[in-house]
Scaffold this active site. Structure first.
Site, PDB file in Angstrom:
ATOM      1  N   ASP A 142     -14.638  17.125   2.030  1.00 43.44           N
ATOM      2  CA  ASP A 142     -14.231  15.804   1.570  1.00 43.44           C
ATOM      3  C   ASP A 142     -15.412  15.200   0.799  1.00 43.44           C
ATOM      4  O   ASP A 142     -16.557  15.535   1.054  1.00 43.44           O
ATOM      5  CB  ASP A 142     -13.892  14.951   2.800  1.00 43.44           C
ATOM      6  CG  ASP A 142     -13.239  13.624   2.450  1.00 43.44           C
ATOM      7  OD1 ASP A 142     -12.008  13.538   2.573  1.00 43.44           O
ATOM      8  OD2 ASP A 142     -13.962  12.675   2.068  1.00 43.44           O
ATOM      9  N   ASP A 157     -10.954  14.433  -2.300  1.00 46.79           N
ATOM     10  CA  ASP A 157     -11.407  13.338  -3.152  1.00 46.79           C
ATOM     11  C   ASP A 157     -12.616  13.695  -4.001  1.00 46.79           C
ATOM     12  O   ASP A 157     -13.162  12.844  -4.700  1.00 46.79           O
ATOM     13  CB  ASP A 157     -11.648  12.064  -2.328  1.00 46.79           C
ATOM     14  CG  ASP A 157     -12.076  12.353  -0.904  1.00 46.79           C
ATOM     15  OD1 ASP A 157     -12.485  13.500  -0.637  1.00 46.79           O
ATOM     16  OD2 ASP A 157     -12.012  11.432  -0.073  1.00 46.79           O
ATOM     17  N   HIS A 190     -13.680  10.541   9.918  1.00 47.27           N
ATOM     18  CA  HIS A 190     -14.630   9.437  10.119  1.00 47.27           C
ATOM     19  C   HIS A 190     -14.567   8.884  11.551  1.00 47.27           C
ATOM     20  O   HIS A 190     -15.309   7.965  11.880  1.00 47.27           O
ATOM     21  CB  HIS A 190     -14.366   8.305   9.127  1.00 47.27           C
ATOM     22  CG  HIS A 190     -14.656   8.691   7.703  1.00 47.27           C
ATOM     23  ND1 HIS A 190     -15.885   9.178   7.305  1.00 47.27           N
ATOM     24  CD2 HIS A 190     -13.884   8.669   6.583  1.00 47.27           C
ATOM     25  CE1 HIS A 190     -15.849   9.444   5.995  1.00 47.27           C
ATOM     26  NE2 HIS A 190     -14.647   9.149   5.541  1.00 47.27           N
ATOM     27  N   HIS A 222     -16.497  12.285   1.029  1.00 48.52           N
ATOM     28  CA  HIS A 222     -17.237  11.388   1.913  1.00 48.52           C
ATOM     29  C   HIS A 222     -17.890  12.188   3.037  1.00 48.52           C
ATOM     30  O   HIS A 222     -17.329  13.191   3.478  1.00 48.52           O
ATOM     31  CB  HIS A 222     -16.299  10.337   2.511  1.00 48.52           C
ATOM     32  CG  HIS A 222     -15.594   9.512   1.489  1.00 48.52           C
ATOM     33  ND1 HIS A 222     -14.308   9.791   1.069  1.00 48.52           N
ATOM     34  CD2 HIS A 222     -16.006   8.432   0.775  1.00 48.52           C
ATOM     35  CE1 HIS A 222     -13.951   8.899   0.143  1.00 48.52           C
ATOM     36  NE2 HIS A 222     -14.970   8.068  -0.053  1.00 48.52           N
TER      37      HIS A 222
END
Ligand SMILES: [Zn+2]
Ligand SMILES: [Zn+2]
Lengths: 450, 558
Positions: A147, A236, A108, A149
């Site tokens: 991931d 995740d 991120h 996200h």
């Protein structure tokens, strides 16, 4: 057969805060599992030791505000340094592929760094990519972010870079942090369709994930022909993850790894530290090293317990269809029809740093150059938790800059220094590996050279 | 007075120490029988000494190393409880391997119950095939040994005459395959070790010795001779440990050095850092297989004073697998010892024959001195290269914490090289090559026996506490208990609990008086967090008796 390299760096003495998901305990049970299974003794797996990435390695990617030392702790440098050690091992041929099982994560972290967002400060994959290009002259690289996200940091850094293909599949941004990663984010004018986002509905299972892989990700990779594939191996998407709503298993992750065959896998998120991480990490490592992972099973998992609803499956097919059509028509795209004819392409961004509660406003300008990817200017303002306002300007000159962009980049840097509009001005010259940071108030100029 | 005896591959060495002074030394050839040379050396150093004045006898023996190398051990059946993970083929290291269902996780929670019928069936088959020794090993048994204990009970119920060894009692560290192998080797050698220990005890008794007898372990610590029957595998590779401790005793306290123990067939390298020998970060490799035996970080180079040399074409070759007596000592092949003799780096053997040996290797117009120089340069380069590799491994030891990575960067290479053993004369040459200082201390030839004599008992306790589950495990003792007050259990309580168990363990092994302090080897605390709330803590504690030696040798100026 050459072994798979691994660096296990759980940073048992580092946390964002004592009860934050990104804390000391995160890889504790993974350690227990990997040690108890004796994986590091297997002839096909070789453990390496991390080093610290340098400030130069960081500056090659990020404009850290005000300086690298203010944004980066030793733990970050070790996690990034671990990736660099493994990159060296891959390039020397000592290993056939590698797994950076390290924290803190990085996907991120964007080009400009005002603080921590999404648990990340600096982008481990991006630092590795710039290092690989500088040190070894690697050309085309693909990043596949698995991931849950959106890998928005990696996307931001390479949005105008035609040599780096960023593919991210993730839970739909309308239902999950960071709220981006939609199918219409496809890269800037000089790197159109070098960014691919595949938003997936909550409830996606192994079947859905592999549908995406088989019908979109792998065909795109075949066409792109990267020299290296890096996998941002967040975990995740697991059916037990507390921060997301997907239904992927350890087996699903291992199959993904086996199909994708990344040269380097880098751990990103994954916060089911007991029910998922020990098993997913083990399965990924076995898959990389070519060992049988079919007996790795989460406690409590029963075959058939995770079923994908027909609506979810249909939604996945639609997204894949849409992107596939775009990809297949990539040579017929007229950039002027999409981006207009201006000499510079501009975009405005608002970036929120959830961990540090910082709001950043950005104006990004990239030169539309027929001879190179074009130099880029980013102006950014944010108020830091200490109360100080920063207005910075960063100039980034790409690796294969043409003479004109190179000259204009330097001229822009000098001009920005003189205006007095900015608290700090940065220069990132990836073409000759020169990096500068100028503090307008103290008139201090920091200079690094590779 | 203390006696140290090291039974090596070629020679058996012994020393008698009195108040830190070396009073007597002995060196006798080692034969086939492990007991005889040991007693012969003992008799030599005991000559004229009233046996009751000897308080301590420490023995370092190659018995177990040799049994394992020649596979001269008892047949063992394995009963394994792996559960999910790697395919079972990884664990079938033995013709009689029985895999039964059942599984635990990393916090010691049962994932799958033990299949007792499968254990019973295995027991009957094991008995039918005539096995008497069984090792039972479960994955994550150091965290919860319930399955191992239950399986052992069923095996004994079904076939009472079986001797059963349990994985979690053999090693407390996490590593299932290594635990299997270590338990297997323990099972395979325990009876032979016990027989040997009884014979040694009998030998001492017949000489009127009332001294307490100990055996040296690979980590440089001792265990009471007979109590060590529970951990015979820990005595492998005690020879290099003995030499390293010997150097430690011959140097002033706190010294940092590389130890070069040049023997007949191998040259062992070790590190002493600020007065303490470096322990290997992982268990030792025995016969190319990974065990969980803790040992000093020793690098064994298969080149020694007796390695056979040959000239093939223009190439000079040193064989790592062929040894002979040096030519100057009546052997039939040239060796590095002959080269050392020719250039005056050693006094042993007949100089005339040493020259002859070098002449056998000469090309064209080379003089014997030139050949000797060529030989020693080659051997020196091999050893210096291995020392470099050892430094690198030390500097790149696994590091799982930020501070460990940072600390590792400050590691400075030692610049003192201490040579001991038969071919200690190599040390100055290797040191020169590395740009280091060399030292060959007095008593270098019996440093190993000195090391045995000054070694102290080392015991360790690994405590794992899970306050969320209200439980703790003392792995080495196989004890699983409930915490009295898990909510108020803190770091201090953890240290106290571990210390109490260490004392208890020492007393049980008959070494209670050897424990005069506690060193914390590892101390980890982790919060267990559920949804942003701390619900408990995990403590991982390893404590041990202080490492160190009984005395530094007096009367040596180094
Ligand atoms: Zn994530
Ligand atoms: Zn250009």
């Amino acid at each position: 057969m050459r072994p798979t390299g691994i660096i296990f760096f759980p940073a048992f003495d580092w946390a964002i805060s004592p009860t934050h998901p990104e804390r000391e305990e995160r890889l504790l049970y993974t350690r227990d599992q990997i040690f108890e299974e004796g994986l590091l003794d297997l002839p096909g797996i070789k453990e390496f030791s991390p080093r610290l990435a340098t400030f130069l390695d960081v500056a090659r990617v990020h404009f850290c505000v005000p300086h690298v030392r203010d944004q980066v702790r030793d733990a970050h440098l070790i996690a990034a340094g671990a990736c660099l050690v493994l990159a060296d091992c891959i390039m020397s041929g000592e290993v056939r592929n590698a797994f950076a099982l390290v924290r803190p994560p990085g996907h991120h972290a964007m080009r400009v760094v005002h603080g921590n967002r999404g648990f990340c400060n600096i982008n481990n994959e991006a630092i590795t990519i710039e290092y690989l290009r500088r040190r070894y002259g690697v050309g085309r690289i693909a990043v596949v972010d698995s991931d849950v996200h959106h890998g928005d940091g990696t996307q931001d850094i390479f949005y105008h870079d035609p040599d780096v293909l960023c593919i991210s599949f993730h839970q739909d941004g309308r239902t999950l942090y960071p709220g981006t990663g939609f199918t219409n984010e496809l890269g800037g004018p000089g790197a159109y369709l070098r960014t691919i986002n595949i938003p997936l509905p909550p409830g996606t299972t192994d079947a859905g994930l592999h549908y995406v892989l088989d019908n979109l990700v792998l065909p795109i990779l075949r066409d792109f022909e990267p020299e290296l594939i890096i996998n941002s191996a967040g975990q995740d998407n697991h059916y037990t993850d507390p921060l997301a709503n997907m239904c992927v298993t350890a087996r699903g992750y291992a199959d993904l790894t086996a199909k994708l065959r990344p040269h380097l896998a880098v751990l990103e998120g994954g916060y089911a530290i007991e029910s998922a991480l020990p098993y997913v990490n083990m399965a990924i490592l076995l898959a990389l090293a070519g060992y049988d992972y079919s007996h790795v099973r989460e406690p409590g998992y029963r075959p058939g317990m995770l079923r994908e609803s027909p609506e979810v499956a249909a939604q996945i097919r639609r997204v894949v269809e849409e992107l596939r059509e775009l990809w297949e028509n990539r040579h017929r795209v007229d950039p002027e029809a999409i981006f207009g004819k201006d000499r510079f392409y501009e975009r405005q961004k608002f970036v929120y740093y959830d961990t540090d509660d910082i709001r950043e406003f950005q104006l990004e300008r990239v030169r539309r150059c027929p001879d190179c990817p074009g130099y880029l200017t980013v102006a950014s303002s944010a108020r830091h938790p200490g109360g100080r306002h920063y207005h910075i300007c960063g100039i980034s000159i790409p690796v294969r800059a043409c003479e004109e962009c190179y000259g204009e980049g330097y001229a822009t840097f000098e001009a920005a220094r003189r205006t007095g509009d900015y608290t700090h001005v940065y220069l990132q010259d990836k073409a000759t590996d020169v990096f500068r940071a100028y503090d307008t108030e103290t008139r201090e100029l920091l200079d690094w050279e590779g | 007075m203390e006696i140290g005896i090291d039974v090596g591959g070629t020679f058996t060495d012994a020393v008698l120490l009195e108040d830190g002074y070396v009073r007597a030394v002995a060196k006798v050839p080692t034969g086939e029988d492990p007991l005889e040379p040991m007693l012969a050396a003992l008799d030599t150093v005991l000559a004229g000494v009233p046996p009751e004045r000897v308080g301590r006898v420490v023995l370092s023996t190659t018995l177990i190393t040799n049994l394992i190398a020649h596979r001269k051990y008892d047949p063992v059946a394995l009963v394994l409880i792996p559960g999910p993970g790697l395919p079972f083929d990884h664990y079938r290291i033995n013709p009689a391997t029985y895999i039964v269902s059942g599984a635990m996780d990393y916090r010691g929670r049962e994932i799958e119950p033990l299949n007792e019928d499968e254990v019973r069936a295995a027991a009957r088959d094991i008995a039918a095939r005539g096995y008497r020794q069984v090792a039972v090993v479960g994955k994550f048994s150091p965290r919860n040994a319930a399955h191992e204990l239950r399986a052992a009970a069923i095996l004994k119920e079904t076939v009472p005459e079986l001797h059963v060894e349990l994985g979690h009692l053999v090693t407390s560290q996490l590593n299932f395959p290594r635990r299997i192998l270590t338990a297997f080797l323990t099972c395979a050698t325990r009876q032979r070790y016990a027989t040997f220990a009884r014979a040694v005890a009998e030998g001492l008794r017949r000489r009127g010795l009332t001294a307490r007898a100990f055996v040296l372990k690979a980590d440089g610590g001792t265990l009471p001779l007979e109590a060590a029957a529970r951990y015979p595998v820990e005595t492998v590779f005690s020879g290099p440990a003995a030499s390293t401790l010997g150097v430690q005793a011959l140097l002033p306290p706190g010294e940092t050095a590389v130890v070069l123990d040049a023997g007949g067939t191998t040259t062992d390298l070790a590190l002493i850092l600020s007065g303490t020998p470096l322990v290997a970060s992982r268990g030792l490799k025995v016969e190319d297989q990974f065990t969980q035996v803790r040992g000093l970080a020793v690098k064994s180079v298969p080149v020694g004073g007796d390695s056979v040399l040959e000239r093939i074409g223009r190439e000079l070759v040193v064989y790592s697998d062929r040894v002979d007596r040096p030519y100057c000592l009546g052997g039939s092949r040239p060796t590095p010892t002959d080269a050392l003799r020719v250039l005056g780096h050693t006094e042993i053997g007949d100089p005339g024959r040493a020259y002859e040996a070098m002449a056998l290797l000469a090309t064209d117009s080379q003089s014997p001195e030139e050949v000797a120089g060529e030989v020693l340069l080659m051997v020196t380069e091999i050893i210096a290269g291995e020392i470099e590799a050892m430094f690198r491994e030390w500097q790149e030891e696994p590091a799982y914490r930020v501070w460990e990575v940072l600390q590792r960067r400050t590691r400075k290479r030692p610049n003192l090289l201490v040579g001991v053993g038969g071919a200690a004369g190599l040390a100055p040459l290797v040191a020169q090559h590395l740009g280091a200082r060399a030292l060959v201390p007095p008593y270098a030839a019996v440093a190993n026996a000195i090391g045995a004599a000054v070694a102290r008992t080392t015991l360790m306790i690994s405590l794992h506490v899970d306050t969320a589950r209200g439980r703790y495990v003392v792995a080495e003792e196989g004890y699983q208990g409930e915490l009295e007050d898990p909510r108020h259990f803190g770091e201090h309580s953890a240290v106290q609990l571990a210390t109490a168990w260490l004392r208890k363990r020492a007393a049980a092994l008959g070494a209670g008086d050897e424990v005069d302090g506690v060193e914390i080897l590892r101390q980890d605390v982790f919060n267990i967090v559920r949804e942003w709330r701390t619900v408990g803590r995990l403590f991982d504690l390893v404590v041990q008796t202080p490492r160190g030696i009984l005395t530094h040798v007096k009367g040596v100026n180094s």
